[in-house]
Design a protein around this motif. Structure first.
Motif, PDB file in Angstrom:
ATOM      1  N   ASP A  76      75.282   1.771 144.825  1.00  0.00           N
ATOM      2  CA  ASP A  76      74.567   1.296 143.426  1.00  0.00           C
ATOM      3  C   ASP A  76      73.514   2.467 143.446  1.00  0.00           C
ATOM      4  N   PRO A  77      73.336   3.430 142.331  1.00  0.00           N
ATOM      5  CA  PRO A  77      72.164   4.122 142.168  1.00  0.00           C
ATOM      6  C   PRO A  77      70.893   3.310 141.811  1.00  0.00           C
ATOM      7  N   VAL A  78      69.782   3.868 142.387  1.00  0.00           N
ATOM      8  CA  VAL A  78      68.363   3.183 141.832  1.00  0.00           C
ATOM      9  C   VAL A  78      68.176   4.025 140.410  1.00  0.00           C
ATOM     10  N   LEU A  79      68.092   3.576 139.049  1.00  0.00           N
ATOM     11  CA  LEU A  79      67.886   4.147 137.949  1.00  0.00           C
ATOM     12  C   LEU A  79      66.722   3.469 137.440  1.00  0.00           C
ATOM     13  N   TRP A  80      65.545   3.808 138.249  1.00  0.00           N
ATOM     14  CA  TRP A  80      64.280   3.094 137.551  1.00  0.00           C
ATOM     15  C   TRP A  80      63.236   4.408 137.283  1.00  0.00           C
ATOM     16  N   ARG A  81      62.615   4.061 136.175  1.00  0.00           N
ATOM     17  CA  ARG A  81      61.639   4.876 135.756  1.00  0.00           C
ATOM     18  C   ARG A  81      60.263   4.728 136.615  1.00  0.00           C
ATOM     19  N   GLY A  82      59.442   5.822 136.612  1.00  0.00           N
ATOM     20  CA  GLY A  82      57.927   5.596 137.517  1.00  0.00           C
ATOM     21  C   GLY A  82      57.311   4.402 137.352  1.00  0.00           C
ATOM     22  N   PRO A  83      57.094   3.624 136.374  1.00  0.00           N
ATOM     23  CA  PRO A  83      56.177   2.331 136.744  1.00  0.00           C
ATOM     24  C   PRO A  83      57.190   1.419 137.542  1.00  0.00           C
ATOM     25  N   VAL A  84      58.361   1.500 137.169  1.00  0.00           N
ATOM     26  CA  VAL A  84      59.397   0.311 138.018  1.00  0.00           C
ATOM     27  C   VAL A  84      59.249   0.664 139.354  1.00  0.00           C
ATOM     28  N   GLY A 133      55.986  14.138 143.614  1.00  0.00           N
ATOM     29  CA  GLY A 133      56.177  13.410 142.218  1.00  0.00           C
ATOM     30  C   GLY A 133      55.470  12.038 142.152  1.00  0.00           C
ATOM     31  N   ASP A 134      55.930  11.192 141.515  1.00  0.00           N
ATOM     32  CA  ASP A 134      55.127  10.279 141.185  1.00  0.00           C
ATOM     33  C   ASP A 134      54.932   8.868 142.111  1.00  0.00           C
ATOM     34  N   VAL A 135      56.060   8.987 142.882  1.00  0.00           N
ATOM     35  CA  VAL A 135      56.090   7.711 143.953  1.00  0.00           C
ATOM     36  C   VAL A 135      55.156   8.242 144.987  1.00  0.00           C
TER      37      VAL A 135
END
Ligand SMILES: Nc1ncnc2c1ncn2[C@@H]1O[C@H](COP(=O)(O)OP(=O)(O)OP(=O)(O)O)[C@@H](O)[C@H]1O
Length: 317
Positions: free
Chosen positions: A115-123, A152-154
């Motif tokens: 399963d892909p992780v389709l989360w945006r920055g805050p998540v 990047g963000d993370v």
């Protein structure tokens, strides 16, 4: 770290950023080391596991926090495929790999590993907070953070929010990687985090016929890059097909020889007495400019045009 004051943490060279995530009462992590690469695919997760296994062989208790949340591979390398995380009350319990290394990874939260992780920055930042603040790591001598590639963000959240003692930069001999390595070193310096040094992975292949070193991706840049950045050159790792196979079988930690990654493991063990130095950005820029000049790489602006800097909506950090 739980009982340490901010002043004590600062004296030990740790991250004292006010945005730091809180540690919970059941975690007692003594040292946090980030493993970073400016670019994907140079073997950052491979080096994270090798560092964790080397420290474990030296007698330390070790965990790996897989902060590469959208491209997690630590469970795969350590034989934890198909495992799911357990929780106790509000806290997650890290999975324990057959080699004894504790692991926290988004892959252990997914119903299916594909399963892909389709989360945006805050998540993504929220997941990172859970992996640190809401995970019962117990007593650990070292927690290795397998950081996401790039700046990047993370990656920024890791630098700002985890109490890192320093980072290990992973490179490979391709030319473009040198420029990316300097970016990774500069990012750590700008975030006021120390650099333990650079590991060059995929550095050469040992010829099966005569034992000669074959520079598959070109000559090593480790010494030059380390000098330009003003950081230590820690280790050069060859491409070893037997280890690639061990990765695919989930038994990398067990397949690594006892003295693997010696410079990096020794530097990490020294953290107790010698904090990782934060690189001097001005001195680094001066060395890089002098090096570019020596190669004749002088910037020129064509007539009628002018240089323009990026104008993002927000300050980067
Ligand atoms: N020194 C090595 N010898 C043999 N195989 C290697 C070596 N380093 C890496 N590999 C192989 O490359 C694969 C990818 O490595 P790894 O997952 O560490 O890359 P990465 O830099 O973390 O990737 P990404 O940044 O895209 O997540 C490993 O599963 C392994 O098969």
């Amino acid at each position: 770290m739980a009982c340490e004051s901010r002043d004590e943490a600062a004296a030990a060279g740790k991250n004292t950023n006010p945005q730091a995530f809180e540690e919970n009462a059941l975690s007692e992590v003594r040292h946090v080391i980030g493993v970073v690469s400016g670019k994907g695919g140079v073997g950052k997760s491979f080096v994270s596991v090798a560092l964790a296994a080397g420290l474990q062989k030296a007698g330390a208790t070790v965990g790996i926090l897989d902060a590469d949340i959208t491209g997690p591979s630590i469970p795969y390398l350590l034989g934890l495929r198909g495992q799911r995380l357990m929780s106790l009350g509000d806290l997650y319990l890290p999975s324990i790999a057959p080699c004894g290394i504790k692991v926290m990874s988004s892959n252990l939260l997914l119903g299916r590993e594909d399963d892909p992780v389709l989360w945006r920055g805050p998540v993504l930042a929220g997941a990172l907070r859970q992996f640190w603040s809401q995970t019962s790591w117990g007593p650990l001598d070292y927690l290795i953070i397998d950081m996401p590639p790039g700046t990047g963000d993370v990656a920024l959240t890791c630098y700002q929010s985890l109490p890192m003692d320093g980072v290990v930069i992973v490179s490979s001999p391709q030319d473009i990687v040198s420029m990316i390595v300097t970016k990774a070193v500069k990012m750590a310096a700008r975030m006021d985090i120390g650099v333990l040094g650079i590991v060059e992975n995929l550095s050469y292949l040992v010829s099966p016929t005569d034992g000669a070193e074959i520079d598959l991706f070109g000559p090593s840049h480790l010494k030059r890059d380390a000098e330009l950045c003003g950081v230590d050159a820690l280790d050069r790792l060859p491409i070893e097909p037997a280890l690639a196979e061990a990765c695919d079988q989930g038994r990398l930690a067990d397949a690594l020889p006892d003295d693997y990654l010696p410079g990096t493991v020794a530097r990490a063990l020294m953290l107790e007495a010698v904090p990782a130095p934060v690189p001097d950005l001005a001195a680094m820029d001066a060395r890089l400019d002098a090096y570019r000049d020596s190669l004749g790489l002088v910037d020129g602006v064509p007539e009628g045009m002018e240089e323009r800097d990026a104008t993002p909506d927000e300050e980067p950090f």
